[in-house]
Scaffold this active site. Structure first.
Site: not given
Ligand code: AHR
Length: 494
Positions: A27, A174-175, A240, A293, A350
Protein backbone atom coordinates in the site's frame (compact mmCIF):
# COMPACT_ATOMS: atom_id res chain seq x y z
CA UNK A 1 9.78 -32.35 26.97
CA UNK A 2 6.52 -32.73 25.02
CA UNK A 3 5.98 -36.07 23.26
CA UNK A 4 3.91 -35.88 20.09
CA UNK A 5 3.05 -38.20 17.22
CA UNK A 6 2.03 -36.71 13.90
CA UNK A 7 0.65 -38.69 10.97
CA UNK A 8 0.46 -37.32 7.43
CA UNK A 9 -2.75 -38.58 5.86
CA UNK A 10 -1.79 -39.20 2.26
CA UNK A 11 -5.15 -40.72 1.35
CA UNK A 12 -7.23 -37.65 2.24
CA UNK A 13 -6.08 -34.78 -0.02
CA UNK A 14 -7.73 -31.46 0.88
CA UNK A 15 -7.09 -29.56 -2.35
CA UNK A 16 -4.44 -27.54 -4.12
CA UNK A 17 -2.57 -24.89 -2.15
CA UNK A 18 -2.90 -22.06 -4.65
CA UNK A 19 0.20 -19.87 -4.81
CA UNK A 20 -2.32 -17.06 -4.31
CA UNK A 21 -2.48 -18.07 -0.64
CA UNK A 22 1.06 -16.72 -0.36
CA UNK A 23 0.13 -13.27 -1.66
CA UNK A 24 1.38 -9.91 -0.38
CA UNK A 25 0.09 -6.39 -0.09
CA UNK A 26 1.87 -3.15 -0.98
CA UNK A 27 0.00 0.00 0.00
CA UNK A 28 1.05 3.60 -0.47
CA UNK A 29 1.29 3.83 3.30
CA UNK A 30 4.26 5.13 5.27
CA UNK A 31 7.52 3.71 3.89
CA UNK A 32 6.05 0.65 2.21
CA UNK A 33 5.89 1.64 -1.46
CA UNK A 34 7.75 4.93 -1.46
CA UNK A 35 11.16 4.42 0.13
CA UNK A 36 10.75 0.71 0.87
CA UNK A 37 10.17 -0.56 -2.65
CA UNK A 38 10.48 2.48 -4.86
CA UNK A 39 13.10 5.21 -4.94
CA UNK A 40 12.28 6.32 -8.49
CA UNK A 41 14.62 8.83 -10.00
CA UNK A 42 15.91 10.01 -6.65
CA UNK A 43 19.57 10.85 -6.30
CA UNK A 44 20.77 7.75 -4.47
CA UNK A 45 23.71 5.35 -4.37
CA UNK A 46 21.35 2.48 -3.63
CA UNK A 47 21.31 0.18 -6.67
CA UNK A 48 17.95 0.20 -8.44
CA UNK A 49 16.09 -1.83 -11.03
CA UNK A 50 14.22 0.89 -12.89
CA UNK A 51 13.48 2.81 -9.68
CA UNK A 52 12.92 -0.22 -7.39
CA UNK A 53 15.51 -1.15 -4.76
CA UNK A 54 17.56 -4.07 -6.02
CA UNK A 55 18.22 -5.47 -2.56
CA UNK A 56 14.50 -5.50 -1.71
CA UNK A 57 13.44 -6.96 -5.07
CA UNK A 58 16.11 -9.69 -4.88
CA UNK A 59 15.07 -10.62 -1.34
CA UNK A 60 11.40 -10.72 -2.28
CA UNK A 61 12.09 -12.90 -5.32
CA UNK A 62 13.71 -15.42 -3.01
CA UNK A 63 10.80 -15.42 -0.54
CA UNK A 64 8.79 -15.77 -3.03
CA UNK A 65 5.95 -13.34 -3.93
CA UNK A 66 3.42 -15.05 -6.21
CA UNK A 67 0.72 -12.35 -5.85
CA UNK A 68 0.83 -8.65 -5.00
CA UNK A 69 -2.11 -6.38 -4.15
CA UNK A 70 -1.78 -2.62 -4.76
CA UNK A 71 -2.23 0.37 -4.21
CA UNK A 72 -4.34 -0.01 -1.03
CA UNK A 73 -5.92 -0.53 1.44
CA UNK A 74 -7.67 2.65 2.38
CA UNK A 75 -5.43 4.44 -0.10
CA UNK A 76 -7.25 2.70 -2.97
CA UNK A 77 -10.50 4.61 -2.37
CA UNK A 78 -8.69 7.90 -2.89
CA UNK A 79 -6.54 6.73 -5.78
CA UNK A 80 -7.10 8.02 -9.30
CA UNK A 81 -5.14 5.82 -11.65
CA UNK A 82 -4.72 8.54 -14.28
CA UNK A 83 -2.52 10.47 -11.82
CA UNK A 84 0.00 7.63 -12.12
CA UNK A 85 0.44 7.23 -15.88
CA UNK A 86 2.28 9.28 -18.51
CA UNK A 87 4.17 12.47 -17.83
CA UNK A 88 4.15 14.78 -16.03
CA UNK A 89 2.53 13.10 -13.02
CA UNK A 90 0.12 14.84 -10.69
CA UNK A 91 1.21 15.52 -7.13
CA UNK A 92 -1.75 14.75 -4.91
CA UNK A 93 -2.60 14.39 -1.28
CA UNK A 94 -1.73 10.79 -0.48
CA UNK A 95 -4.14 9.50 2.14
CA UNK A 96 -4.48 6.30 4.07
CA UNK A 97 -5.16 5.43 7.69
CA UNK A 98 -5.07 9.05 8.84
CA UNK A 99 -1.74 9.91 7.19
CA UNK A 100 -1.52 12.74 4.70
CA UNK A 101 1.56 12.96 2.50
CA UNK A 102 2.74 14.62 -0.66
CA UNK A 103 2.25 11.95 -3.29
CA UNK A 104 4.08 12.51 -6.58
CA UNK A 105 2.52 9.43 -8.19
CA UNK A 106 5.88 8.42 -9.66
CA UNK A 107 5.00 4.82 -8.79
CA UNK A 108 1.96 4.22 -10.98
CA UNK A 109 0.37 1.43 -12.98
CA UNK A 110 3.27 0.74 -15.37
CA UNK A 111 5.84 0.81 -12.60
CA UNK A 112 3.80 -1.48 -10.35
CA UNK A 113 3.22 -3.97 -13.14
CA UNK A 114 6.95 -3.88 -13.99
CA UNK A 115 7.64 -4.74 -10.34
CA UNK A 116 5.23 -7.67 -10.56
CA UNK A 117 7.03 -8.93 -13.65
CA UNK A 118 10.39 -8.69 -11.85
CA UNK A 119 9.03 -10.57 -8.85
CA UNK A 120 7.10 -13.15 -10.84
CA UNK A 121 4.00 -11.95 -9.00
CA UNK A 122 0.44 -11.91 -10.27
CA UNK A 123 -0.91 -8.34 -9.91
CA UNK A 124 -4.10 -7.59 -8.00
CA UNK A 125 -5.37 -4.03 -8.43
CA UNK A 126 -7.68 -2.51 -5.81
CA UNK A 127 -10.17 -0.11 -7.42
CA UNK A 128 -11.60 3.11 -6.11
CA UNK A 129 -15.27 3.00 -5.10
CA UNK A 130 -15.23 5.55 -2.26
CA UNK A 131 -14.24 8.60 -4.33
CA UNK A 132 -14.27 7.11 -7.81
CA UNK A 133 -16.88 6.05 -10.33
CA UNK A 134 -17.74 2.92 -12.29
CA UNK A 135 -16.48 4.68 -15.43
CA UNK A 136 -13.12 5.48 -13.85
CA UNK A 137 -12.60 1.85 -12.83
CA UNK A 138 -13.84 0.57 -16.21
CA UNK A 139 -11.32 2.85 -17.88
CA UNK A 140 -8.48 1.48 -15.73
CA UNK A 141 -9.54 -2.06 -16.63
CA UNK A 142 -9.72 -1.17 -20.33
CA UNK A 143 -6.39 0.65 -20.17
CA UNK A 144 -4.72 -2.41 -18.65
CA UNK A 145 -6.36 -5.21 -20.54
CA UNK A 146 -7.86 -4.27 -23.87
CA UNK A 147 -6.30 -5.75 -26.99
CA UNK A 148 -8.66 -3.69 -29.15
CA UNK A 149 -7.43 -0.53 -30.83
CA UNK A 150 -9.07 2.04 -28.53
CA UNK A 151 -7.82 5.39 -27.28
CA UNK A 152 -7.09 3.86 -23.88
CA UNK A 153 -5.25 0.92 -25.45
CA UNK A 154 -3.26 3.35 -27.61
CA UNK A 155 -2.44 5.45 -24.57
CA UNK A 156 -1.10 2.35 -22.81
CA UNK A 157 1.03 1.61 -25.87
CA UNK A 158 2.29 5.20 -25.99
CA UNK A 159 3.24 4.84 -22.34
CA UNK A 160 5.36 1.81 -23.09
CA UNK A 161 3.17 -1.28 -23.19
CA UNK A 162 1.75 -2.24 -26.56
CA UNK A 163 0.75 -5.65 -25.18
CA UNK A 164 -2.19 -5.68 -22.77
CA UNK A 165 -1.16 -6.27 -19.16
CA UNK A 166 -3.87 -8.90 -18.66
CA UNK A 167 -4.53 -8.07 -15.01
CA UNK A 168 -7.04 -10.69 -13.81
CA UNK A 169 -7.74 -9.64 -10.21
CA UNK A 170 -9.70 -6.44 -9.48
CA UNK A 171 -10.93 -5.28 -6.11
CA UNK A 172 -14.18 -3.29 -6.14
CA UNK A 173 -13.24 -0.96 -3.30
CA UNK A 174 -11.62 -1.69 0.05
CA UNK A 175 -13.20 -1.81 3.50
CA UNK A 176 -16.21 0.07 2.15
CA UNK A 177 -17.90 -0.47 5.51
CA UNK A 178 -15.28 1.95 6.91
CA UNK A 179 -12.55 4.00 5.22
CA UNK A 180 -13.92 3.15 1.77
CA UNK A 181 -17.07 5.22 2.20
CA UNK A 182 -18.81 4.08 5.40
CA UNK A 183 -21.44 2.26 3.39
CA UNK A 184 -24.06 0.02 4.92
CA UNK A 185 -24.02 -3.50 3.51
CA UNK A 186 -27.14 -3.15 1.37
CA UNK A 187 -26.02 0.12 -0.24
CA UNK A 188 -22.56 -1.29 -0.98
CA UNK A 189 -24.16 -4.46 -2.38
CA UNK A 190 -26.13 -2.40 -4.90
CA UNK A 191 -23.07 -0.26 -5.68
CA UNK A 192 -21.01 -3.42 -6.15
CA UNK A 193 -23.60 -4.80 -8.54
CA UNK A 194 -23.41 -1.66 -10.68
CA UNK A 195 -19.59 -1.63 -10.76
CA UNK A 196 -19.32 -5.36 -11.41
CA UNK A 197 -21.88 -5.32 -14.23
CA UNK A 198 -19.98 -2.57 -16.02
CA UNK A 199 -16.55 -4.10 -15.37
CA UNK A 200 -17.69 -7.45 -16.76
CA UNK A 201 -18.72 -5.73 -20.01
CA UNK A 202 -15.22 -4.33 -20.38
CA UNK A 203 -13.42 -7.58 -19.56
CA UNK A 204 -15.55 -10.67 -18.90
CA UNK A 205 -12.45 -12.57 -17.79
CA UNK A 206 -11.63 -10.20 -14.92
CA UNK A 207 -11.98 -11.81 -11.49
CA UNK A 208 -13.85 -9.40 -9.25
CA UNK A 209 -13.38 -9.13 -5.52
CA UNK A 210 -16.23 -7.76 -3.39
CA UNK A 211 -15.67 -6.14 -0.03
CA UNK A 212 -16.80 -8.26 2.90
CA UNK A 213 -16.36 -7.85 6.63
CA UNK A 214 -17.75 -9.80 9.55
CA UNK A 215 -20.84 -12.05 9.65
CA UNK A 216 -23.49 -9.33 9.80
CA UNK A 217 -22.18 -7.36 6.79
CA UNK A 218 -21.45 -10.50 4.77
CA UNK A 219 -24.91 -11.94 5.37
CA UNK A 220 -26.66 -8.72 4.37
CA UNK A 221 -24.39 -8.20 1.35
CA UNK A 222 -24.96 -11.74 0.05
CA UNK A 223 -28.69 -11.60 0.64
CA UNK A 224 -29.04 -8.27 -1.16
CA UNK A 225 -27.10 -9.62 -4.16
CA UNK A 226 -28.47 -13.16 -4.09
CA UNK A 227 -29.79 -12.89 -7.65
CA UNK A 228 -26.47 -11.47 -8.87
CA UNK A 229 -23.90 -13.69 -7.22
CA UNK A 230 -22.36 -14.48 -10.62
CA UNK A 231 -20.97 -10.97 -10.53
CA UNK A 232 -18.61 -11.96 -7.75
CA UNK A 233 -15.56 -14.24 -7.82
CA UNK A 234 -14.09 -13.57 -4.38
CA UNK A 235 -15.34 -12.05 -1.14
CA UNK A 236 -12.66 -10.04 0.66
CA UNK A 237 -12.21 -10.28 4.42
CA UNK A 238 -9.44 -8.84 6.60
CA UNK A 239 -7.98 -10.09 9.87
CA UNK A 240 -5.42 -8.30 12.03
CA UNK A 241 -4.23 -9.82 15.31
CA UNK A 242 -4.23 -7.12 17.92
CA UNK A 243 -4.38 -8.87 21.29
CA UNK A 244 -0.74 -9.84 21.74
CA UNK A 245 0.40 -6.92 23.92
CA UNK A 246 3.67 -5.13 23.14
CA UNK A 247 5.59 -5.85 19.97
CA UNK A 248 8.68 -7.14 21.85
CA UNK A 249 8.27 -7.10 25.61
CA UNK A 250 5.24 -9.37 25.72
CA UNK A 251 4.52 -11.78 28.54
CA UNK A 252 4.16 -15.53 28.19
CA UNK A 253 0.36 -15.15 28.37
CA UNK A 254 0.46 -12.51 25.62
CA UNK A 255 2.65 -14.82 23.53
CA UNK A 256 -0.01 -17.52 23.70
CA UNK A 257 -2.75 -14.91 23.21
CA UNK A 258 -1.32 -13.83 19.87
CA UNK A 259 -0.84 -17.40 18.64
CA UNK A 260 -4.42 -18.23 19.65
CA UNK A 261 -5.64 -15.21 17.69
CA UNK A 262 -3.66 -16.32 14.63
CA UNK A 263 -5.12 -19.82 15.05
CA UNK A 264 -8.66 -18.40 15.17
CA UNK A 265 -8.21 -16.89 11.68
CA UNK A 266 -9.14 -20.29 10.27
CA UNK A 267 -12.49 -20.19 12.08
CA UNK A 268 -13.19 -16.78 10.58
CA UNK A 269 -12.52 -18.22 7.11
CA UNK A 270 -14.78 -21.21 7.86
CA UNK A 271 -17.62 -19.01 9.13
CA UNK A 272 -17.38 -16.88 5.98
CA UNK A 273 -17.37 -20.03 3.83
CA UNK A 274 -20.53 -21.21 5.60
CA UNK A 275 -22.23 -17.92 4.78
CA UNK A 276 -21.36 -18.29 1.09
CA UNK A 277 -22.43 -21.96 1.13
CA UNK A 278 -26.00 -20.89 1.97
CA UNK A 279 -26.24 -19.78 -1.67
CA UNK A 280 -24.48 -22.85 -3.13
CA UNK A 281 -27.44 -23.89 -5.27
CA UNK A 282 -27.63 -20.40 -6.81
CA UNK A 283 -23.94 -20.27 -7.82
CA UNK A 284 -22.83 -21.03 -11.36
CA UNK A 285 -19.22 -20.75 -10.21
CA UNK A 286 -17.76 -20.87 -6.71
CA UNK A 287 -17.18 -17.67 -4.77
CA UNK A 288 -13.81 -17.85 -3.04
CA UNK A 289 -12.68 -16.09 0.11
CA UNK A 290 -9.97 -13.48 -0.34
CA UNK A 291 -8.27 -12.83 2.99
CA UNK A 292 -6.51 -9.97 1.30
CA UNK A 293 -5.14 -8.34 4.45
CA UNK A 294 -3.89 -10.44 7.35
CA UNK A 295 -1.19 -10.29 9.96
CA UNK A 296 -0.19 -8.86 13.28
CA UNK A 297 -0.77 -5.18 14.09
CA UNK A 298 0.97 -4.22 17.31
CA UNK A 299 -0.20 -1.36 19.58
CA UNK A 300 2.99 0.62 18.90
CA UNK A 301 1.78 1.04 15.31
CA UNK A 302 -1.89 1.92 15.73
CA UNK A 303 -3.91 4.54 17.62
CA UNK A 304 -6.95 2.25 18.05
CA UNK A 305 -7.73 -1.10 19.64
CA UNK A 306 -6.19 -2.71 22.75
CA UNK A 307 -3.30 -0.62 24.14
CA UNK A 308 -3.61 1.73 21.15
CA UNK A 309 -2.89 4.65 23.52
CA UNK A 310 0.69 3.31 23.73
CA UNK A 311 1.43 3.95 20.07
CA UNK A 312 4.61 5.64 18.94
CA UNK A 313 4.30 9.23 17.76
CA UNK A 314 4.13 10.02 14.98
CA UNK A 315 2.56 6.80 13.78
CA UNK A 316 4.54 5.32 10.92
CA UNK A 317 2.77 1.94 10.83
CA UNK A 318 6.18 0.36 11.41
CA UNK A 319 6.68 -2.20 14.14
CA UNK A 320 9.22 -4.73 15.31
CA UNK A 321 8.77 -8.24 13.96
CA UNK A 322 9.79 -10.92 16.43
CA UNK A 323 10.05 -14.69 16.16
CA UNK A 324 6.58 -14.77 17.79
CA UNK A 325 5.15 -12.96 14.75
CA UNK A 326 6.79 -15.48 12.43
CA UNK A 327 5.27 -18.36 14.39
CA UNK A 328 1.88 -16.63 14.29
CA UNK A 329 2.19 -16.40 10.49
CA UNK A 330 3.03 -20.12 10.33
CA UNK A 331 0.02 -20.92 12.52
CA UNK A 332 -2.23 -18.98 10.14
CA UNK A 333 -0.71 -20.68 7.08
CA UNK A 334 -1.56 -24.07 8.58
CA UNK A 335 -5.19 -22.97 8.61
CA UNK A 336 -4.92 -21.58 5.06
CA UNK A 337 -3.77 -25.00 3.86
CA UNK A 338 -6.64 -26.72 5.66
CA UNK A 339 -9.12 -24.30 4.05
CA UNK A 340 -7.51 -24.20 0.60
CA UNK A 341 -10.73 -25.52 -0.95
CA UNK A 342 -12.58 -22.30 0.02
CA UNK A 343 -9.81 -19.74 0.59
CA UNK A 344 -8.76 -18.49 -2.84
CA UNK A 345 -6.21 -15.88 -1.86
CA UNK A 346 -4.46 -14.37 1.14
CA UNK A 347 -2.26 -11.30 1.31
CA UNK A 348 0.05 -10.58 4.21
CA UNK A 349 -0.14 -6.93 5.29
CA UNK A 350 2.25 -5.46 4.30
CA UNK A 351 5.25 -6.36 2.17
CA UNK A 352 7.98 -3.88 3.21
CA UNK A 353 8.50 -1.75 6.34
CA UNK A 354 4.85 -1.44 7.34
CA UNK A 355 2.95 -3.71 9.80
CA UNK A 356 3.78 -7.44 9.54
CA UNK A 357 6.56 -6.84 7.04
CA UNK A 358 8.92 -9.63 5.95
CA UNK A 359 11.46 -7.05 4.77
CA UNK A 360 12.56 -3.83 6.50
CA UNK A 361 14.85 -1.13 5.14
CA UNK A 362 16.98 1.40 6.96
CA UNK A 363 18.78 3.84 4.67
CA UNK A 364 20.92 1.72 2.35
CA UNK A 365 20.52 -1.40 4.52
CA UNK A 366 17.94 -4.14 4.44
CA UNK A 367 16.89 -6.57 7.14
CA UNK A 368 14.87 -9.77 6.76
CA UNK A 369 12.46 -10.35 9.63
CA UNK A 370 11.75 -13.80 11.13
CA UNK A 371 8.47 -13.76 9.17
CA UNK A 372 10.49 -13.58 5.95
CA UNK A 373 12.14 -16.87 6.83
CA UNK A 374 8.89 -18.44 8.02
CA UNK A 375 7.35 -17.72 4.62
CA UNK A 376 10.42 -18.93 2.78
CA UNK A 377 10.32 -22.22 4.67
CA UNK A 378 6.82 -22.76 3.27
CA UNK A 379 7.99 -22.59 -0.37
CA UNK A 380 7.58 -26.34 -1.07
CA UNK A 381 3.85 -26.06 -0.30
CA UNK A 382 3.05 -23.56 -3.07
CA UNK A 383 1.00 -25.27 -5.76
CA UNK A 384 1.15 -28.59 -3.89
CA UNK A 385 -1.74 -30.77 -2.70
CA UNK A 386 -2.55 -30.15 0.96
CA UNK A 387 -2.69 -33.22 3.20
CA UNK A 388 -4.17 -33.37 6.69
CA UNK A 389 -1.86 -34.14 9.59
CA UNK A 390 -3.34 -36.02 12.53
CA UNK A 391 -2.01 -35.32 16.03
CA UNK A 392 -2.48 -38.56 17.96
CA UNK A 393 -0.63 -37.70 21.12
CA UNK A 394 0.62 -34.49 22.58
CA UNK A 395 0.33 -31.56 24.95
CA UNK A 396 -2.26 -28.82 24.70
CA UNK A 397 -1.10 -25.24 24.16
CA UNK A 398 -1.26 -23.50 27.56
CA UNK A 399 -4.17 -21.11 27.78
CA UNK A 400 -6.22 -23.02 25.21
CA UNK A 401 -8.60 -25.92 25.71
CA UNK A 402 -7.96 -27.91 22.60
CA UNK A 403 -5.13 -26.54 20.48
CA UNK A 404 -2.20 -28.92 20.35
CA UNK A 405 1.15 -27.36 21.27
CA UNK A 406 2.78 -29.16 18.35
CA UNK A 407 1.00 -29.02 15.00
CA UNK A 408 1.92 -29.50 11.37
CA UNK A 409 0.80 -29.02 7.82
CA UNK A 410 1.82 -31.25 4.94
CA UNK A 411 1.62 -31.28 1.18
CA UNK A 412 2.71 -33.35 -1.74
CA UNK A 413 4.00 -32.26 -5.13
CA UNK A 414 5.78 -34.21 -7.86
CA UNK A 415 6.12 -37.27 -5.67
CA UNK A 416 7.69 -35.39 -2.75
CA UNK A 417 6.13 -34.67 0.62
CA UNK A 418 6.84 -31.49 2.60
CA UNK A 419 5.90 -31.16 6.27
CA UNK A 420 6.04 -27.88 8.20
CA UNK A 421 5.89 -28.32 11.97
CA UNK A 422 5.36 -25.77 14.73
CA UNK A 423 6.18 -26.14 18.39
CA UNK A 424 4.03 -23.37 19.86
CA UNK A 425 5.16 -24.05 23.41
CA UNK A 426 6.87 -21.05 25.04
CA UNK A 427 9.59 -22.97 26.86
CA UNK A 428 9.28 -26.72 26.32
CA UNK A 429 10.97 -28.68 23.57
CA UNK A 430 9.08 -31.33 21.70
CA UNK A 431 10.08 -34.82 20.74
CA UNK A 432 8.12 -35.57 17.58
CA UNK A 433 7.46 -38.92 15.95
CA UNK A 434 6.44 -38.31 12.37
CA UNK A 435 4.71 -40.84 10.14
CA UNK A 436 5.11 -39.44 6.64
CA UNK A 437 5.25 -42.53 4.45
CA UNK A 438 8.52 -41.29 2.99
CA UNK A 439 11.78 -43.03 2.18
CA UNK A 440 14.38 -40.29 2.65
CA UNK A 441 14.85 -36.74 3.89
CA UNK A 442 15.97 -34.29 1.24
CA UNK A 443 16.29 -31.20 3.47
CA UNK A 444 15.24 -30.08 6.93
CA UNK A 445 15.47 -26.59 8.42
CA UNK A 446 14.34 -25.10 11.68
CA UNK A 447 13.58 -21.46 12.55
CA UNK A 448 14.00 -20.56 16.19
CA UNK A 449 16.00 -18.44 18.65
CA UNK A 450 16.83 -18.39 22.34
CA UNK A 451 13.79 -16.18 22.95
CA UNK A 452 10.46 -15.77 21.08
CA UNK A 453 11.03 -12.01 21.49
CA UNK A 454 14.11 -12.19 19.25
CA UNK A 455 14.23 -9.77 16.32
CA UNK A 456 16.61 -9.21 13.44
CA UNK A 457 18.03 -5.75 12.94
CA UNK A 458 20.48 -4.05 10.66
CA UNK A 459 23.11 -4.47 13.39
CA UNK A 460 22.18 -8.08 14.11
CA UNK A 461 20.57 -9.27 10.87
CA UNK A 462 20.90 -13.01 11.49
CA UNK A 463 19.75 -13.45 15.06
CA UNK A 464 16.77 -15.41 13.76
CA UNK A 465 17.38 -17.41 10.63
CA UNK A 466 16.90 -21.01 9.48
CA UNK A 467 19.38 -23.66 10.54
CA UNK A 468 19.77 -27.33 9.69
CA UNK A 469 17.52 -29.70 11.63
CA UNK A 470 18.39 -33.30 12.45
CA UNK A 471 15.77 -35.83 11.34
CA UNK A 472 16.46 -39.47 12.08
CA UNK A 473 14.80 -42.68 10.95
CA UNK A 474 13.82 -44.76 13.98
CA UNK A 475 13.90 -48.09 12.12
CA UNK A 476 10.12 -48.64 12.25
CA UNK A 477 9.20 -46.42 9.30
CA UNK A 478 8.85 -43.34 11.52
CA UNK A 479 10.97 -40.21 11.61
CA UNK A 480 12.13 -38.58 14.85
CA UNK A 481 12.65 -34.86 15.28
CA UNK A 482 13.47 -32.73 18.33
CA UNK A 483 11.89 -29.32 18.03
CA UNK A 484 13.09 -26.54 20.34
CA UNK A 485 10.44 -24.42 22.08
CA UNK A 486 8.90 -21.57 20.02
CA UNK A 487 10.10 -23.02 16.75
CA UNK A 488 8.95 -24.03 13.31
CA UNK A 489 10.59 -26.33 10.80
CA UNK A 490 10.12 -27.67 7.30
CA UNK A 491 11.16 -31.15 6.30
CA UNK A 492 11.18 -32.02 2.62
CA UNK A 493 11.01 -35.76 2.02
CA UNK A 494 12.13 -37.37 -1.20
O1 AHR B 1 -3.07 -2.22 6.14
C1 AHR B 1 -3.40 -1.00 6.72
C2 AHR B 1 -4.87 -0.68 6.58
O2 AHR B 1 -5.62 -1.61 7.27
C3 AHR B 1 -5.44 -0.73 5.19
O3 AHR B 1 -5.22 0.45 4.48
C4 AHR B 1 -6.88 -0.96 5.42
O4 AHR B 1 -7.51 -1.68 4.40
C5 AHR B 1 -6.93 -1.68 6.75
O5 AHR B 1 -7.81 -1.10 7.62
Amino acid sequence: MIETTLTVQHNQPIGTISPRLYGHFAEHLGRCCYDGLWLGQSDTDIPLYGGFRQDVVDALKAMPVPLLRWPGGCYADHYHWRDGIGNPRKTRLGMSCGLQVEDDNSLGTHEFLALCRMLGAEPYLAGNVGSGSPQELCDWLEYCNTAIHTDLGDERAANGSREPFGVRLWGVGNENWGCGGNYDAETYAREYRRYATMLRHVDPTAELVACGQEEDWNGRFLETNQRHLDLMDHLSIHRYWIHGGPEIDFSEAQYYGLLAEAHATEDFVCRTADQIAVYADKLRHPIGIALDEWGVWHPEARPWGPDGDKHRSPITYEQAGTLRDALAAAVALEGFHRQCHVLTMANLAQIVNVLHAPVMTEGPSICLTPTYYALQLHTPHLGATALPVEVTQGAIMPGSEQISAVTATASTKAGKTAVTLINRHFDQSASVTLLANAAAVESAQVLTADDPRAVNSVDQPERVKPAALAVTADGTGCWRVELPPHAMATIQFA
